[in-house]
Design a protein around this motif. Structure first.
Motif, PDB file in Angstrom:
ATOM      1  N   UNK A 165       4.629  50.398  91.843  1.00 21.58           N
ATOM      2  CA  UNK A 165       5.439  50.509  90.623  1.00 21.58           C
ATOM      3  C   UNK A 165       5.953  49.155  90.140  1.00 21.58           C
ATOM      4  N   UNK A 166       5.425  48.057  90.681  1.00 19.79           N
ATOM      5  CA  UNK A 166       5.853  46.741  90.230  1.00 19.79           C
ATOM      6  C   UNK A 166       5.237  46.445  88.860  1.00 19.79           C
ATOM      7  N   UNK A 167       6.024  45.796  88.011  1.00 18.81           N
ATOM      8  CA  UNK A 167       5.534  45.532  86.649  1.00 18.81           C
ATOM      9  C   UNK A 167       4.313  44.621  86.666  1.00 18.81           C
ATOM     10  N   UNK A 168       4.146  43.814  87.736  1.00 21.01           N
ATOM     11  CA  UNK A 168       2.972  42.947  87.808  1.00 21.01           C
ATOM     12  C   UNK A 168       1.682  43.750  87.949  1.00 21.01           C
ATOM     13  N   UNK A 169       1.779  44.990  88.446  1.00 18.22           N
ATOM     14  CA  UNK A 169       0.595  45.810  88.697  1.00 18.22           C
ATOM     15  C   UNK A 169       0.378  46.894  87.639  1.00 18.22           C
ATOM     16  N   UNK A 170       1.086  46.799  86.535  1.00 12.08           N
ATOM     17  CA  UNK A 170       0.962  47.817  85.494  1.00 12.08           C
ATOM     18  C   UNK A 170      -0.402  47.737  84.814  1.00 12.08           C
ATOM     19  N   UNK A 171      -0.849  48.874  84.325  1.00  8.54           N
ATOM     20  CA  UNK A 171      -2.082  48.962  83.532  1.00  8.54           C
ATOM     21  C   UNK A 171      -1.702  49.536  82.171  1.00  8.54           C
ATOM     22  N   UNK A 172      -1.776  48.707  81.136  1.00  5.64           N
ATOM     23  CA  UNK A 172      -1.432  49.136  79.788  1.00  5.64           C
ATOM     24  C   UNK A 172      -2.698  49.610  79.085  1.00  5.64           C
ATOM     25  N   UNK A 173      -2.743  50.887  78.728  1.00  2.00           N
ATOM     26  CA  UNK A 173      -3.950  51.403  78.077  1.00  2.00           C
ATOM     27  C   UNK A 173      -3.613  52.602  77.202  1.00  2.00           C
ATOM     28  N   UNK A 174      -4.512  52.886  76.279  1.00  2.00           N
ATOM     29  CA  UNK A 174      -4.371  54.069  75.449  1.00  2.00           C
ATOM     30  C   UNK A 174      -4.832  55.294  76.241  1.00  2.00           C
ATOM     31  N   UNK A 175      -4.184  56.430  75.958  1.00  2.00           N
ATOM     32  CA  UNK A 175      -4.582  57.681  76.593  1.00  2.00           C
ATOM     33  C   UNK A 175      -4.862  58.700  75.503  1.00  2.00           C
ATOM     34  N   UNK A 176      -6.146  59.088  75.382  1.00  2.33           N
ATOM     35  CA  UNK A 176      -6.571  60.003  74.324  1.00  2.33           C
ATOM     36  C   UNK A 176      -6.679  61.424  74.871  1.00  2.33           C
ATOM     37  N   UNK A 177      -6.155  62.348  74.080  1.00  2.00           N
ATOM     38  CA  UNK A 177      -6.276  63.764  74.430  1.00  2.00           C
ATOM     39  C   UNK A 177      -7.550  64.320  73.804  1.00  2.00           C
ATOM     40  N   UNK A 178      -8.464  64.795  74.638  1.00  2.00           N
ATOM     41  CA  UNK A 178      -9.766  65.269  74.157  1.00  2.00           C
ATOM     42  C   UNK A 178     -10.066  66.634  74.771  1.00  2.00           C
ATOM     43  N   UNK A 179     -11.218  67.210  74.391  1.00  2.00           N
ATOM     44  CA  UNK A 179     -11.643  68.473  75.008  1.00  2.00           C
ATOM     45  C   UNK A 179     -12.906  68.241  75.844  1.00  2.00           C
ATOM     46  N   UNK A 180     -13.441  69.314  76.389  1.00  2.00           N
ATOM     47  CA  UNK A 180     -14.573  69.205  77.299  1.00  2.00           C
ATOM     48  C   UNK A 180     -15.836  68.670  76.615  1.00  2.00           C
ATOM     49  N   UNK A 181     -15.945  68.816  75.286  1.00  2.00           N
ATOM     50  CA  UNK A 181     -17.176  68.467  74.582  1.00  2.00           C
ATOM     51  C   UNK A 181     -17.122  67.103  73.901  1.00  2.00           C
ATOM     52  N   UNK A 182     -16.065  66.357  74.140  1.00  2.00           N
ATOM     53  CA  UNK A 182     -15.850  65.111  73.400  1.00  2.00           C
ATOM     54  C   UNK A 182     -16.962  64.089  73.668  1.00  2.00           C
ATOM     55  N   UNK A 183     -17.198  63.788  74.930  1.00  2.99           N
ATOM     56  CA  UNK A 183     -18.172  62.751  75.289  1.00  2.99           C
ATOM     57  C   UNK A 183     -19.576  63.143  74.860  1.00  2.99           C
ATOM     58  N   UNK A 184     -19.950  64.402  75.045  1.00  7.11           N
ATOM     59  CA  UNK A 184     -21.299  64.840  74.669  1.00  7.11           C
ATOM     60  C   UNK A 184     -21.478  64.865  73.154  1.00  7.11           C
ATOM     61  N   UNK A 185     -20.431  65.221  72.409  1.00 10.71           N
ATOM     62  CA  UNK A 185     -20.543  65.252  70.943  1.00 10.71           C
ATOM     63  C   UNK A 185     -20.778  63.861  70.380  1.00 10.71           C
TER      64      UNK A 185
END
Length: 810
Positions: A528-548
């Motif tokens: 939980x140290x700020x030096x080890x944080x990973x800043x990224x976007x988190x997208x809400x998708x469904x089961x068919x997102x990647x295949x579509x």
């Protein structure tokens, strides 16, 4: 005396119709082009200056590096505005705006919704802050109460008359009821608020009241007190980190200090930008509206200036070239007592007369071309005929143009020696060839630079179109506002999927075309140290997102309905892997959480790694991103089989009408959404093309006139060569070669300048072309080809002339 100068000037121009036409036409093109570009530049430079006290208004920006991500954003946290107003004596007022995106609205008691594309939440101070008057309603109180809104005139007229607007209620997204408390005039097209049609009260919006210092969602504007400078504000602004930001962050990172934060390579810096600089000098994530670039203004300003200069160069060249015909006239005038100053004024009057005629013709051409230019540039400009300053500027510019164009020919011809020109030795004593050649080189160098610029812009756009984005944008139909189907969203998806023209369907509000999204901080389990944080976007998708969208998994698997545990599964991209310092296979099974500081945080388990795909423009690096299952139903992506678009759209519309009666059916193609990101570059390329053609046309007119003069001057030489056995081809080649030498020198000068200028332009793109030799080869070939076509007509015409006529010419 002036009347006499004018009369002689008019007679002289009528005597030389070919010379007059070339000069007048080239000046007309130059002035008309310069006028249109001046309107464009003026419009760009006038952005946001219509607001009251615009010179005292600034926006707060934030530059952040955290968790491996670098973010340059135009927004700050919700508490920033109120804290500044309380703590800073230099600040007179503040206001906040938060973009809401699009929504559906309808008058209470009706069934038909309409869509408003650009909606924002705003503080009650918004209208007084910017000096915006309401057509109806009180600007000071219009947004003080929760669930109130102010509409623009155009938006209000969709539902009721302006006079009956106050107190009307509108249903927003079929859920929330808002009361209309004001109607404002449509916002100016040269303002940062131009795209917004509706403002809703931040009062009552829960997020706006929270002390969330690190959640940057609000455009924060400050207005300084009269006499205060922004330098007085900057130092106290930095002190907010110690006073407010770090105490807030310590709730999540108990040991964090300014020193440890900086030591880890992270930073948070606040800065300011003047309101009137935003449009041309700001290119940050999540701008309030689409901005332009000061580079484009500089480029187009130079083009406008060069068009007029090129036309002036034509006048100088042709005037000095044709001075041989007027040498005896000058000699006789001097013999009869005219002094040099009188001759200078005579020739300047001729230049002024041509410039004035060209000005009148240019105004007419500009009026006819302005609708086309507005469509090309995406603006709504008009020529301000009623404004006195417009005519003052035009007349002043015409006088300056006359002096600039006519001064060299006037002083050049006025110094002819009467005794020499009257003896017939004028041809050998006139000279000026070196200056004319230099001016031709200058003209074609500018034209070649513009050709190079146009080719680079279009090659970059072609590169963008052909770039492997990591997903399929072709044949993807995007249906907006799917939430309007209510609780039938899944049923709607299933029926669309059953259509024979449809290959696949996915429900998600997150699509890989630039839009308003946020980064979140994630942490590996046990760290939980700020030096080890990973800043990224988190997208809400469904089961068919990647295949579509035809994305590629490089490790692990896609979401699968057979595994209930995938509800807490996560797929990350390669950029996230790079920050974590892991290989694709090593990341599988990794547990990540964003619930920092909670006793029982929820964890996502990495089940797959997706190949990097571009979800921002190609100006940006691909940032860290994750996909997880969730409910985000604002849009639906439909991949359609080849060739079935009309039938597919008709079938989807039919299902929509059945499941969402009274709701507008809004759809778009993902490829169009992608192209809109580069709309400014496309417009710039088209503008380049138009004015490059005009510059080449002006240069060719000058070259055509010089070729005609050169052929005429060498009439006897051509006759002698033909008598001695020279062929038409040999003579044509000799006459043409002289000009091609100058074009060759122009190319050598233009290539390094064009390369440097366009490399600077390409620096805005992270993913860009390399300027190869082929671009310069095309530009050189085009310039040489145009020069040959221009000169060859006069050369061939002179070469085929009967030598007996040539040798008898005096």
């Amino acid at each position: 005396m002036f009347r006499n100068y004018l009369k002689i000037a008019w007679r002289s121009l009528k005597k030389q119709p070919f010379f007059t036409f070339l000069n007048t036409f080239s000046l007309t093109i130059g002035i008309a082009g310069g006028m249109l570009i001046s309107l464009y530049v003026y419009d760009e430079l006038s952005f946001d200056k219509m607001f009251i006290d615009s010179d005292r208004i600034y926006r707060i920006n934030a530059d952040i590096k955290f968790g491996g991500a670098v973010m340059n954003i135009a927004e700050t946290g919700a508490p920033m505005a109120g804290t500044i107003l309380n703590d800073f004596s230099q600040v007179e007022n503040v206001t906040r705006i938060r973009n809401r995106g699009s929504l559906l609205i309808r008058k209470s008691g009706t069934e038909e919704n309409t869509k408003e594309d650009q909606v924002a939440f705003a503080d009650s101070t918004l209208f007084d802050f910017f000096g915006i008057n309401l057509l109806v309603g009180d600007s000071r109180t219009a947004l003080t109460e929760p669930n109130t809104m102010v509409l623009t005139k155009t938006a209000a007229e969709k539902h009721f008359s302006i006079n009956n607007a106050l107190g009307q209620t509108l249903l927003v997204n079929n859920e929330d009821t808002y009361t209309v408390t004001g109607v404002m005039d449509d916002l100016p097209k040269n303002s940062l608020l131009r795209d917004h049609s509706l403002f809703m009260a931040l009062a009552g919006y829960d997020d706006a009241q929270q002390m969330l210092w690190t959640s940057h969602n609000y455009f924060t504007f400050i207005k300084l007190i009269p006499g205060a400078t922004i330098e007085d504000f900057k130092a106290p602004l930095h002190s907010m980190l110690e006073k407010y930001i770090f105490p807030y962050v310590q709730q999540f990172y108990p040991g964090i200090t300014a020193e440890s934060f900086a030591a880890s390579g992270n930073y948070l810096r606040y800065s300011t930008i003047p309101l009137t600089d935003i449009h041309l000098h700001s290119n940050r994530h999540h701008e309030l509206s689409a901005n332009s670039s000061i580079q484009n203004v500089y480029i187009l300003s130079f083009i406008g200036l060069f068009l007029i200069v090129l036309a002036s160069v034509n006048f100088m060249n042709l005037s000095t070239a044709y001075s041989l015909k007027r040498a005896k006239e000058v000699g006789i005038r001097k013999t009869l007592g005219s002094d040099r100053s009188q001759l200078v004024w005579q020739f300047l009057t001729e230049a002024g007369l041509i410039s004035f005629i060209s000005l009148l013709m240019a105004v007419g051409i500009a009026v006819l071309a302005l609708p086309f230019f507005n469509e090309l540039s995406g603006k709504s400009m008009t020529l301000p005929f009623a404004a006195p300053y417009f005519w003052i500027i035009l007349l002043s510019a015409t006088i300056l143009l006359s002096l600039f164009s006519g001064s060299y020919p006037a002083f050049f011809m006025s110094k002819f020696v009467a005794a020499k020109v009257l003896k017939g030795s004028g041809q050998s004593s006139i000279g000026g060839g070196g200056v004319r050649n230099s001016l031709v080189v200058f003209q074609f160098a500018i034209s070649v630079i513009l050709i190079v610029a146009t080719l680079v812009v279009f090659q970059q756009l072609n590169f963008i179109q052909g770039k492997d984005l990591g997903y399929t944008k072709d044949q993807i139909l995007v249906i907006d506002d799917v939430y309007a189907t209510g609780n039938q969203i899944e049923a709607f998806k299933e029926e669309v999927q059953q259509l024979g023209q449809v290959a696949n369907v996915s429900l998600s509000g997150y699509l890989p075309t630039p839009s308003f999204r946020q980064d979140n901080g994630f942490f590996k389990e046990g760290s939980t140290e700020q030096e080890n944080a990973l800043q990224m976007q988190n997208w809400q998708v469904d089961h068919d997102y990647i295949s579509t969208l035809n994305m590629e998994l490089i490790a692990g698997r896609d979401f699968d309905k057979r595994y209930p545990s995938d509800s807490t599964g996560m797929i990350i991209n390669e950029s996230a892997l790079a920050i974590l310092g892991l290989k694709p296979e090593e990341a599988l099974g990794l547990r990540l959480s964003q619930d920092l500081g909670e006793e029982n945080p929820d964890f996502y388990k990495v089940i797959g790694v997706v190949k990097n795909f571009h979800f921002e423009s190609l100006r940006e690096d691909i940032g860290a991103l994750s996909l997880s299952l969730g409910s985000s139903s604002s849009t639906m992506a439909v991949r359609i089989k080849s060739g079935d678009f009309p039938n597919a759209i008709e079938g989807i519309a039919s299902i929509w009408t059945k499941m969402a009666p009274g709701q507008p059916f809004n759809y778009r193609f993902m490829e169009d959404s992608f192209n809109r990101v580069y709309e400014s570059e496309q417009k710039l390329g088209q503008i380049f093309m138009v004015f490059t053609v005009l510059s080449i046309m002006i240069a060719c007119l000058g070259l055509f006139g010089l070729a005609a003069f050169n052929a005429q001057k060498r009439t006897k030489e051509i006759g002698i060569r033909k008598v001695l056995g020279a062929s038409v081809g040999q003579i044509t080649l000799r006459l043409t070669t002289d000009f091609l030498k100058m074009v060759g020198i122009s190319i050598l000068i233009a290539i390094p300048i064009g390369w440097y200028a366009m490399n600077k332009w390409l620096e805005d793109f992270t993913y860009r072309i390399e300027i190869g030799w082929s671009i310069f080869a095309y530009a050189a070939f085009l310039a040489i080809g145009i020069a040959i076509l221009t000169v060859s007509y006069q050369s061939i015409k002179a070469a085929i002339k009967n030598p007996s006529q040539s040798l008898s010419t005096e």
